[in-house]
Design an enzyme around this catalytic site. Structure first.
Site, PDB file in Angstrom:
ATOM      1  N   THR A 485       0.848  -1.193   0.000  1.00  0.00           N
ATOM      2  CA  THR A 485       0.000   0.000   0.000  1.00  0.00           C
ATOM      3  C   THR A 485       0.883   1.243   0.000  1.00  0.00           C
ATOM      4  OG1 THR A 485      -1.593  -1.226   1.311  1.00  0.00           O
ATOM      5  CG2 THR A 485      -1.851   1.160   1.266  1.00  0.00           C
ATOM      6  N   PHE A 521       4.260  -1.580   3.256  1.00  0.00           N
ATOM      7  CA  PHE A 521       3.938  -0.168   3.066  1.00  0.00           C
ATOM      8  C   PHE A 521       5.017   0.453   2.199  1.00  0.00           C
ATOM      9  CE2 PHE A 521       1.523  -1.587   6.617  1.00  0.00           C
ATOM     10  CZ  PHE A 521       0.272  -1.077   6.304  1.00  0.00           C
ATOM     11  N   LYS A 522       4.533   1.038   1.111  1.00  0.00           N
ATOM     12  CA  LYS A 522       5.450   1.521   0.082  1.00  0.00           C
ATOM     13  C   LYS A 522       5.806   2.979   0.353  1.00  0.00           C
ATOM     14  CE  LYS A 522       5.647   0.958  -4.895  1.00  0.00           C
ATOM     15  NZ  LYS A 522       4.763   0.610  -6.004  1.00  0.00           N
ATOM     16  N   ILE A 523       7.098   3.201   0.536  1.00  0.00           N
ATOM     17  CA  ILE A 523       7.569   4.517   0.995  1.00  0.00           C
ATOM     18  C   ILE A 523       8.660   4.995   0.038  1.00  0.00           C
ATOM     19  CG2 ILE A 523       8.757   5.666   2.928  1.00  0.00           C
ATOM     20  CD1 ILE A 523       7.608   3.395   4.738  1.00  0.00           C
TER      21      ILE A 523
END
Ligand SMILES: O=P(O)(O)OC[C@H]1O[C@H](O[C@H]2O[C@H](CO)[C@@H](O)[C@H](O)[C@H]2O)[C@H](O)[C@@H](O)[C@@H]1O
Length: 725
Positions: A485, A521-523
């Site tokens: 996400t 979690f895409k950062i």
């Protein structure tokens, strides 16, 4: 084994598989033992041959051989359905009553799994008759593409080894999968990972070697000294049997197979005689009976059972928490079944369509049932755990479609790297309007907590989060792996803002019962993003650092412990084509390397050489050549058009093996890093070392994300309030 001392034979044989005597002749057998009679009988004259075959059997020992040859090679069972008869044949009745003792591993699947009782399952698979149907020509015993896909899939979840009578390289050619272990020549030719503590590590026939993927391995060949003898026996047998129509001699390096599948049954005594005559001069060799094959092998205390024990130890699977399952069809597999039974560990599964005495616990009728069983294992594993990584973007399509059972280039490349499809539906949400497409968004819009928010920007953010999580949750239900996400790109330079946002999203995921282990979690890989990743990973939250365009970003991301690091190969190449002034990119170009591919290679080597846990993902792969140049990297995101082309291109066995693993932990060890590259990265070093290429590409990537977010927010703005609010 039993020594046939009553006939002064130097030959040791394995037990006859059925409970028949090997010494007496069963009725109906040809009276070949009578000197001068056998080959003058009309029976033999009917067999066409160029030269007369040996004219007599001068030793009654061969009668025992014939018994064994027959009983280990029962004729193909005629099923009532083959005969067009709609009743249960006597054979079927016999089979069913035998199956009460050795139940089907398919119908007993639940029981097998529940007996595993949380243990890790390790799989050992025989090849001929188990993974491939028995065919008349041993050189053409290919496994089906569907079976290859089943083995490849099962090996993703369970440590898997192929244990075959064939030489290791030959069985590898048939199987063609790199993620399984191989033991050839009934275990006399094994490659396994190096494990220093193994008792056998100091055995003179256990040497260190480098495998095809560049990894250091143990090569264990306990019958090494027999190679010249086997070669000699092979040549003698070729000569001896040259006039036996249909006989085929196969040199399996540490053993010789004499096939009589294509020999008229009336001439089997001649085959036995040829083998006997050669073998009597080799007291250090013994005979074993397989499926229409006489196998000559060294008398050493080594067999498939020992090979399984060896593999369990070298793969660090010897603990009580591991349940080995061995599937095989032949007499030589009994050694493995026996080890599992006697040690009271795991199960043997016999592949047989007729009743047979066995040390196995369960049965399967044929390779097609083996495939069913393997598929059940995968289904079971997928349903109980999310271990693999098939889908990355929260808005991506169904990655499981890639698992289609095809023998294509896609199959070939998938054995090196996990290929992830890149479909970004909601990047293009105008073409795929959410009103038409997703209940996920409608549900978000109907969220009372959100629409009760008075502040429009907070309300929007609330809808946005809900929509993301709803879609993510839908995907998590659709695919077995993790779902990634994206964290709002507006927060790219705000470490604590990212951490807070991830916590918020996690809470929402928790509300819809998607556990944290299913999520990434895409950062963005700004320094602040990397710091956020470090903090989140220390809490056990998995992060996916994206927009990596330089080595400092990649190294800092690995040091932060990011679960996934994503590098954009094609974007770096495009930048290099139109810009200059980036020393890292220019150094790669000067060496004749593509800057994107070079960065993936260097990062892969850095991660492996330094033992970081991160997995590496190559994105912006522009063509098949890019993909082939990266084989071995953990994940490759490929556009659908490349996937389609890989899927549509059929590879033939020989071509498949020309695919080369480019990245491997072994070659990573040989890669040299400067002290500066190995330093502990901090914000100052990071900012100073990042070149203009990475800076500009990172900025462009962020801008793209921010634009997407703005467009989506605008869209929400337009459809708010929905008519029913
Ligand atoms: O241990 P395995 O992997 O089962 O190998 C055992 C023998 O398999 C091959 O022979 C058998 O399969 C052939 C192809 O279907 C068939 O023609 C033959 O009659 C079978 O005995 C292989 O050729 C042998 O060398 C192996 O020892």
């Amino acid at each position: 084994m039993d020594l046939k001392s009553n006939h002064n034979s130097p030959v040791l044989t394995d037990p006859v598989p059925l409970n028949k005597s090997r010494l007496g002749m069963t009725s109906g057998l040809i009276p070949y033992s009578s000197p001068g009679q056998a080959f003058s009988s009309g029976i033999f004259l009917t067999v066409p041959r160029r030269k007369p075959i040996p004219s007599k059997l001068d030793d009654v020992r061969a009668s025992g051989w014939l018994d064994a040859m027959k009983s280990s090679s029962p004729p193909r069972k005629k099923l009532s359905k083959d005969l067009g008869i709609d009743f249960v044949s006597e054979e079927e009745v016999a089979y069913r009553s035998w199956a009460l003792k050795y139940p089907s591993a398919i119908t007993s699947f639940e029981q097998i799994i529940s007996n595993a009782n949380g243990k890790r399952i390790a799989l050992f698979l025989d090849y001929d008759g188990t993974l491939a149907n028995i065919v008349v020509d041993p050189e053409r015993a290919f496994m089906t593409n569907a079976m290859r896909a089943a083995v490849r899939n099962v090996a993703k979840y369970f440590p898997t080894a192929i244990v075959s009578g064939r030489p290791r390289d030959k069985v590898y050619k048939f199987v063609g999968l790199t993620d399984v272990h191989y033991a050839g020549c009934h275990g006399m030719d094994i490659v396994s990972p190096v494990r220093e503590t193994m008792s056998i590590a100091n055995h003179p026939n256990c040497i260190r070697s480098i495998d095809k993927q560049g990894k250091e391995v143990f090569l264990f060949q306990p019958a090494n000294e027999f190679i010249p003898m086997i070669d000699e026996v092979f040549r003698s047998l070729i000569e001896k049997t040259k006039d036996v129509e249909g006989a085929k001699v196969e040199n399996n390096k540490f053993c010789v197979s004499v096939h009589y599948r294509n020999v008229d049954e009336k001439v089997w005594p001649a085959v036995a005689q040829c083998v006997h005559e050669v073998l009597k001069d080799y007291p250090r060799l013994r005979l074993n009976y397989g499926r229409k094959v006489l196998e000559i092998r060294p008398i050493i205390d080594w067999n498939k059972g020992k090979a399984v024990e060896f593999l369990l130890e070298s793969l660090e699977l010897e603990s009580e928490d591991v349940l080995p399952i061995y599937i095989g069809d032949d007499n030589t597999d009994e050694d493995a079944f026996k080890v599992l039974r006697e040690k009271n560990r795991g199960y043997g599964i016999l592949v047989s369509s007729f009743p047979k005495e066995t040390n196995a616990f369960y049965s399967l009728r044929d390779p097609s049932e083996v495939m069913e069983f393997l598929k059940s294992m995968v289904r079971w594993k997928k349903s109980t755990a999310a271990l693999s990584f098939p889908s990355l973007r929260v808005f991506s399509g169904k990655a499981s479609s890639v698992d289609a059972e095809l023998s294509t280039e896609l199959d070939a490349v998938s054995s090196f790297s996990e290929i992830v499809p890149d479909t970004v539906v909601f990047d293009d949400f105008e073409r795929f309007p959410p009103t038409a497409a997703t209940s996920a968004i409608e549900t978000a819009l109907a969220d009372s907590e959100c629409y009760e928010q008075k502040d429009p920007s907070l309300r929007l953010s609330c809808f946005f989060n809900r929509a993301l999580v709803n879609v993510g949750a839908d995907l998590a239900r659709l695919v077995p792996g993790r779902v990634s996400t994206e964290v709002d790109a507006h927060l790219a330079y705000d470490t604590h803002g990212i951490v807070r946002k991830v916590h918020e999203l996690l809470k929402l995921y928790n509300d819809v019962e998607v556990p944290a282990e299913r999520l990434l979690f895409k950062i963005p890989s700004t320094w602040q993003g990397i710091e956020a990743s470090r903090l989140l990973e220390s809490e056990g939250i998995q992060t996916h650092l994206t927009f990596v365009y330089s080595f400092p970003q990649a190294a800092a991301a690995a040091q932060a412990g990011a679960s996934v690091i994503q590098i954009f190969v094609g974007r770096l190449r495009d930048w290099a084509r139109n810009h200059s002034g980036d020393s890292e990119i220019e150094a790669a170009v000067k060496k004749g390397d593509d800057p994107g591919l070079a960065l993936v290679t260097k990062t892969y080597n850095y991660i492996h050489k330094n033992g970081y846990k991160s997995k590496l993902m190559a994105a912006a792969v522009r063509n098949k050549q890019d993909l082939f140049s990266l084989l071995g990297v953990d994940y490759i995101i490929a556009p659908l058009k490349i996937l389609q082309s890989l899927k549509e291109s059929i590879t033939y066995p020989d071509e498949k093996y020309s695919y080369v693993r480019r990245l491997s932990p072994g070659s990573a060890m040989a890669y040299h890093f400067t002290e500066e590259e190995l330093q502990k990265w901090d914000q100052i070093k990071f900012t100073t070392a990042m070149g203009p290429g990475a800076e500009q590409l990172l900025a462009a990537g962020l801008e793209g994300y921010v634009n997407q977010t703005n467009r989506l927010e605008e869209f929400f703005g337009k459809i708010w309030p929905p008519p029913n609010v």
